[in-house]
Design a protein around this motif. Structure first.
Motif, PDB file in Angstrom:
ATOM      1  N   PRO A 252      -1.851 -14.740  10.760  1.00  0.00           N
ATOM      2  CA  PRO A 252      -3.459 -14.760  12.214  1.00  0.00           C
ATOM      3  C   PRO A 252      -2.715 -12.715  12.618  1.00  0.00           C
ATOM      4  CG  PRO A 252      -1.829 -16.612  12.487  1.00  0.00           C
ATOM      5  CD  PRO A 252      -1.148 -15.513  11.650  1.00  0.00           C
ATOM      6  N   PRO A 253      -4.190 -12.280  13.589  1.00  0.00           N
ATOM      7  CA  PRO A 253      -4.347 -11.225  13.753  1.00  0.00           C
ATOM      8  C   PRO A 253      -3.364 -10.579  14.737  1.00  0.00           C
ATOM      9  CG  PRO A 253      -5.753 -12.420  14.972  1.00  0.00           C
ATOM     10  CD  PRO A 253      -5.481 -14.011  14.075  1.00  0.00           C
ATOM     11  N   ASN A 254      -1.876 -11.356  15.441  1.00  0.00           N
ATOM     12  CA  ASN A 254      -1.339 -10.378  16.365  1.00  0.00           C
ATOM     13  C   ASN A 254      -0.020 -10.847  15.439  1.00  0.00           C
ATOM     14  OD1 ASN A 254      -3.431  -9.639  18.565  1.00  0.00           O
ATOM     15  ND2 ASN A 254      -3.804 -11.734  19.265  1.00  0.00           N
ATOM     16  N   VAL A 255       0.022 -11.845  14.975  1.00  0.00           N
ATOM     17  CA  VAL A 255       1.238 -11.564  14.023  1.00  0.00           C
ATOM     18  C   VAL A 255       1.463 -11.197  12.718  1.00  0.00           C
ATOM     19  CG1 VAL A 255       3.014 -13.827  13.456  1.00  0.00           C
ATOM     20  CG2 VAL A 255       1.283 -14.170  14.784  1.00  0.00           C
ATOM     21  N   GLY A 256       2.696 -10.447  12.244  1.00  0.00           N
ATOM     22  CA  GLY A 256       3.165  -9.868  11.836  1.00  0.00           C
ATOM     23  C   GLY A 256       2.931  -8.298  11.800  1.00  0.00           C
ATOM     24  N   MET A 257       3.877  -7.057  10.849  1.00  0.00           N
ATOM     25  CA  MET A 257       4.430  -5.465  11.113  1.00  0.00           C
ATOM     26  C   MET A 257       4.254  -5.493   9.306  1.00  0.00           C
ATOM     27  SD  MET A 257       4.715  -4.786  14.043  1.00  0.00           S
ATOM     28  CE  MET A 257       5.641  -3.035  14.151  1.00  0.00           C
ATOM     29  N   PRO A 258       2.929  -4.748   9.703  1.00  0.00           N
ATOM     30  CA  PRO A 258       3.688  -4.211   7.919  1.00  0.00           C
ATOM     31  C   PRO A 258       4.788  -3.852   7.502  1.00  0.00           C
ATOM     32  CG  PRO A 258       2.294  -3.273   8.681  1.00  0.00           C
ATOM     33  CD  PRO A 258       2.683  -3.520  10.294  1.00  0.00           C
ATOM     34  N   ILE A 259       5.095  -3.773   6.388  1.00  0.00           N
ATOM     35  CA  ILE A 259       6.322  -3.006   5.566  1.00  0.00           C
ATOM     36  C   ILE A 259       6.232  -2.107   5.858  1.00  0.00           C
ATOM     37  CG2 ILE A 259       8.903  -3.599   4.153  1.00  0.00           C
ATOM     38  CD1 ILE A 259       8.123  -6.418   4.359  1.00  0.00           C
ATOM     39  N   GLY A 260       6.781  -0.767   5.222  1.00  0.00           N
ATOM     40  CA  GLY A 260       6.800   0.379   4.987  1.00  0.00           C
ATOM     41  C   GLY A 260       6.605   1.411   5.704  1.00  0.00           C
ATOM     42  N   ASN A 261       5.797   0.946   7.030  1.00  0.00           N
ATOM     43  CA  ASN A 261       5.586   1.933   8.662  1.00  0.00           C
ATOM     44  C   ASN A 261       6.714   2.402   8.313  1.00  0.00           C
ATOM     45  OD1 ASN A 261       3.129   1.927   7.842  1.00  0.00           O
ATOM     46  ND2 ASN A 261       2.414   0.510   9.603  1.00  0.00           N
TER      47      ASN A 261
END
Length: 544
Positions: free
Chosen positions: A267-276
């Motif tokens: 969903p739009p407000n779920v999840g953080m990108p791995i790599g930042n």
């Protein structure tokens, strides 16, 4: 004069701030990168003779501008050979101040990212932000790290990821010390339980994170740029890189990636990108509240607790306590952080039988490296062997030597982890049947460090190529004045004269006993000619 004050080839923050930073185009009378001192508007067509000074960001103070310069240099550290870094460094004097102006006017928006899938140690989706976005992330990190470090230390240093001076080795050593303390050096029964959070990065709720983070920052951060930090942090957290990115992996890898491991399925407000870099820090902050809950529960039984990212271990002499704690942790995570524990990744074992944690196996009185880590290192040695065979058969190239350097760095990373465990025989066995590898590389210090032989060094190869191109360019240059044939003849005659003088002086005469060159003057000399001494010199001969 260069507007940047250079120190060892680098521009210092004070030099950039005190000087009027100009772009190369400002040297032209018809074009200059100016910012209007009255309105702050950017104008690339101003004339150098007008009233607008070629300035950086007129609305900001020196301290704030120095902070952005520090973030820029922190971002390019150890990245000076990266293509994207060098492309940005060409235009950094202009684009950096444009970025600062966008942040000051609250018009900054993250740009396009690159997305790819890595296969080792397992399939993961990675997002790489553009270079100017990385500068923003480093600016945030430089302000968050001291606060987060203070928070982690106040909790008793139970978190070991994404912290300077910490890591997997220290996490293993801390878990080992807890095991020895609770079990009284393996003389008392003790149990260890290991839990894992399911799809941790892809399950972080951004609204919950901001609800916890922003008030905490407002309460603890004392800098003058607090409002800028709060705004940039919220923009970075709410950013959805999956909506604007370039995929750089094959479709086969995307299909093999589980749906719960990809931001494209969240969903739009779920999840953080791995790599930042901000994702790692904020994820650690997110779970620090879970650490607080676990420490309160473990205090009742004097149990030990250690966490590395989403893997956590609890050591206690009561087996039922660990089972009950897992149920409480499942309910707490779901209620407060909207996370779930993995149903299958639960490990409960008596400490004497061994504990597997972050790549190591802890056993009484000894420490082993896990089979997966040994297997990954063995595969890396095999890849290096195939590459060395290609280099020996086809000859070295820039690409092959750069790849060899990458493989050696990877092997040394594995070596640095394995040397702290009982793994000498395993490391020696890996390099037993790799003949091509030994021709290009060698291993030092009892199989603890891999080095590349000089003739296959990537840096030496580049220097050699540059020298060859330089010599070729010199040979291709036309002669300046003079007669080449005549000058060449003079050079040959001078060389012949030097060789003739060496023969006349008897340079090649050696002492039979010592083998050293011995020049002796004959007592009889005619003119400038000197006769060498010795039995074959013909001392009784008369010169004409």
């Amino acid at each position: 004069m260069n507007p940047l004050s250079l120190l060892n080839g680098r521009a210092t923050a004070q030099g950039v701030v005190r000087k009027r930073v100009t772009h190369a185009s400002s040297l032209s009378a018809s074009n200059a990168y100016n910012i209007n001192a009255g309105s702050g508007a950017v104008n690339n067509n101003n004339n150098k003779n007008n009233s607008n000074g070629v300035r950086a960001v007129v609305a900001l103070g020196n301290e704030e501008k120095s902070g952005w310069i520090d973030a820029y240099f922190d971002c390019i550290r150890h990245k000076l050979t990266a293509k994207q870094c060098n492309e940005y460094r060409i235009e950094f004097e202009r684009d950096l101040w444009r970025l600062v102006l966008e942040v000051h006017e609250r018009t900054y928006k993250p740009s396009e990212s690159f997305c790819f899938v890595v296969t080792r140690p397992k399939l993961r989706e990675i997002f790489a932000a553009s270079f100017r976005d990385r500068i923003v992330q480093h600016w945030i990190t430089l302000r968050l790290e001291p606060l987060l470090e203070w928070r982690f230390r106040s909790q008793g240093d139970v978190s070991f990821n994404c912290r300077k001076g910490y890591g997997t080795l220290r996490a293993v050593q801390t878990a080992k010390s807890h095991i020895e303390r609770v079990s009284e050096r393996y003389t008392r029964e003790a149990w260890v339980g290991k839990i894992d959070i399911s799809s941790f990065f892809m399950s972080i709720d951004k609204e919950v994170l901001l609800r916890l983070l922003l008030p905490w920052l407002r309460e603890n951060y004392k800098g003058d740029d607090l409002e800028t930090l709060l705004w940039l942090t919220e923009v970075t957290v709410r950013h959805q890189p999956q909506l604007l990115c370039e995929r750089r992996s094959s479709e086969r890898l995307w299909e093999a990636l589980p749906a719960s491991k990809s931001l494209f399925n969240m969903p739009p407000n779920v999840g953080m990108p791995i790599g930042n870099i901000t994702s790692q820090l904020l994820a650690n902050f997110y779970l620090s509240y879970f650490d607080g809950f676990m420490l309160e529960e473990c205090a009742w039984k004097d149990a030990g607790y250690v966490r590395f990212v989403d893997d956590a271990v609890v050591i206690c002499h009561d087996k039922q306590f660990i089972l009950d704690l897992r149920k409480k942790a499942t309910m707490w995570l779901k209620k407060h952080l909207r996370l779930t524990l993995h149903k299958d990744k639960f490990y409960l074992q008596e400490v004497r039988k061994g504990v597997k944690f972050v790549g190591s196996v802890i056993k009484p009185g000894r420490l082993y490296t896990s089979n997966r880590t040994i297997g990954n290192m063995t595969n890396e040695v095999a890849r290096a062997e195939r590459l060395c065979k290609h280099i020996l058969e086809e000859g070295p190239t820039t690409e092959s030597l750069a790849a060899l350097k990458h493989h050696v760095c990877s092997l040394n990373s594995y070596m640095g982890f394995c040397v702290h465990a009982y793994s000498y025989r395993q490391r020696r066995k890996m390099f037993r049947n790799v003949p091509n590898f030994w021709q290009c590389c060698y291993v030092k210090r009892r199989f603890t460090l891999v080095k590349i032989r000089k003739r296959y060094s990537y840096e030496r190869y580049l220097i050699k190529k540059d020298l060859e191109e330089y010599e070729k360019s010199r040979r291709d240059l036309p002669p300046v004045g003079g007669n080449p044939e005549r000058d060449g003849a003079k050079h040959k005659n001078r060389k012949r004269g030097r060789n003739r003088d060496r023969r006349w002086l008897g340079v090649d005469q050696r002492d039979p006993a010592s083998g050293s060159v011995e020049l002796q003057r004959d007592s009889r000399c005619t003119g400038d000619r000197v006769l060498p001494a010795g039995p074959d010199a013909g001392g009784d001969q008369q010169l004409p």
